[in-house]
Scaffold this motif. Sequence first.
Motif, mmCIF file in Angstrom:
data_model
loop_
_atom_site.group_PDB
_atom_site.id
_atom_site.type_symbol
_atom_site.label_atom_id
_atom_site.label_comp_id
_atom_site.label_asym_id
_atom_site.label_seq_id
_atom_site.Cartn_x
_atom_site.Cartn_y
_atom_site.Cartn_z
ATOM 1 N N GLU A 291 0.839 -1.193 0.000
ATOM 2 C CA GLU A 291 0.000 0.000 0.000
ATOM 3 C C GLU A 291 0.874 1.242 0.000
ATOM 4 N N GLU A 292 0.500 2.234 -0.804
ATOM 5 C CA GLU A 292 1.236 3.487 -0.882
ATOM 6 C C GLU A 292 0.371 4.632 -0.371
ATOM 7 N N LEU A 293 0.978 5.496 0.436
ATOM 8 C CA LEU A 293 0.267 6.664 0.958
ATOM 9 C C LEU A 293 1.156 7.894 0.804
ATOM 10 N N PRO A 294 0.586 9.027 0.412
ATOM 11 C CA PRO A 294 1.399 10.245 0.312
ATOM 12 C C PRO A 294 1.814 10.729 1.692
ATOM 13 N N VAL A 295 2.950 11.398 1.774
ATOM 14 C CA VAL A 295 3.450 11.946 3.027
ATOM 15 C C VAL A 295 3.133 13.432 3.074
ATOM 16 N N ALA A 296 2.414 13.853 4.107
ATOM 17 C CA ALA A 296 2.053 15.263 4.240
ATOM 18 C C ALA A 296 3.286 16.131 4.453
ATOM 19 N N TYR A 297 3.184 17.393 4.053
ATOM 20 C CA TYR A 297 4.230 18.403 4.259
ATOM 21 C C TYR A 297 5.524 18.075 3.534
ATOM 22 N N SER A 298 5.437 17.280 2.475
ATOM 23 C CA SER A 298 6.640 16.988 1.692
ATOM 24 C C SER A 298 6.468 17.567 0.287
ATOM 25 N N ASP A 299 7.520 17.459 -0.525
ATOM 26 C CA ASP A 299 7.483 18.062 -1.858
ATOM 27 C C ASP A 299 6.855 17.151 -2.903
ATOM 28 N N GLY A 300 6.243 16.056 -2.470
ATOM 29 C CA GLY A 300 5.576 15.165 -3.407
ATOM 30 C C GLY A 300 6.408 13.983 -3.841
#
Length: 516
Positions: free
Chosen positions: A492-501
């Motif tokens: 499973e992949e989840l985006p990391v908040a407060y990062s540059d993407g």
Amino acid sequence: MAGRYRIGIDVGGTNTDAVILDERLDVVASVKRPTTADTGDGVAAAIDAVLAASGVDAALIGHAMLGTTHCTNAIVERRGLGRVGILRLGAPATTAVPPLEGWPDDLRAAIGEHAQLLAGGFEVDGRVLSPIDEDAVREACARMRGEVDAVAVVGVFAPIDESQEERVAAIVTEELGVPVSRSARIGSLGLLERENATVLNAALMQTLRQMAAGFVAALRERGIPATPYFGQNDGTLMQLEYALEFPVLTIGCGPTNSIRGAAHLSGATDALVVDIGGTTTDIGVLVDGFPRQSAHAVEIGGIRTNFRMPDVLSVGLGGGTIIRETESGTTVGPDSVGYRLPQEGLAFGGSTLTATDIALAVGGAGIDGLEAPAVPETVGAVAWSAMREILEDSIDRMKPNAAPVPVILVGGGGIIAPTELDGVAELIRPDHFGAANAVGAALGEVAGQVEKIYRVDPSDQRASRADAAAEATERARLAGADPATIEVVAVEELPVAYSDGTAVLIRARAVGRLAA
């Protein structure tokens, strides 16, 4: 013929259950014995009883599994915990909130005041926040020498880069020679919650080691050559050595064992599982044959943590729940006589009115050899209705929607449940439902799971997914799975908040069968 049977044991607050399964995972025999103040005595008694009931030769038992609330109780009751040294790698950025902030005073006192804030840590984008100072680490170890039983090493954003934690752990091992708990291997993002989980893990290392020694001794004294395993929070198993490194992963194994056992005994793969014990009712969600995991931070003994735990609702209703007549009416619990039910319940000759007595008095249940106690009709009716309402309300809170759902009823206290409940499509009481927790402990799948943050090119994340899958596979092997049977069942992949993407959190899970 050697190793064809397996024994499963679950230590609850009221009863210790034991089962023996054959090679087809059918139940050969199941027993209950009262949990004792020294849980090892209750485990030994349960092993003796199930061997006698089954007639199985002890030498033919190849695997032994234990699900225990021992670690949970140690935290809740503040007893048997090891002294912990805490090395947070986060100075100067995290000095505003020191380690153990918000911990109850009695729990802080139980593990000792040995927290050190040292230079180190990373930014969310992987840049070094501050390099570690190895001399400062050695000085901190010198101050803790002889004062701690284990050390927790916690780095800022360590799930992104574990290198600083690994180096500090190596220094601690060299300087002190005590077990080390590293945060990147236990929790996910969220410094304070991950730190709390890591400290609890370190505090429980000594606790579980003592429990494990008693379990292994009980097996060997009875001529059982089985490989010992412990249940973990996701409904799978881990071998003894792995459990001793990650004792915190045993905290939620009681409810998950019941959920897995309910699935096996009933044949259902998607349902609610209502496990009624002597003290509490635990309600979990069965999804594709495994317990649904909680998506939220979990509080244990007043401490907020973020490691994986089952999504379970616990309410104060069980077979030993105390029923009282007060000026405002009849009340149901939430306190319980617990494992003292056979001595204190009215039906057993005691003087305390319990939920079991109510079920017998209104004709909702029967126990061989016992007569229904004399309970005023109005008290019985009001209490029985209140007990039903508690169950129905709790089930509604765990349902995915308003539609009726199938419910599997398990646990020794299941006799206090009515035969019909509103909002329930079907109420299933499988054979051996009273020992579902021990059955779940014995089923025998072994899992490894990893949560890591990767910095990747969004157009190509295959290498990161493959790396996470490989690490999950290795953790499953270390936990005791047969390498030839391990499969990666989820990535499973989840985006990391407060990062540059370019940062992504990848969770991978691998499952295999018990090694022979």
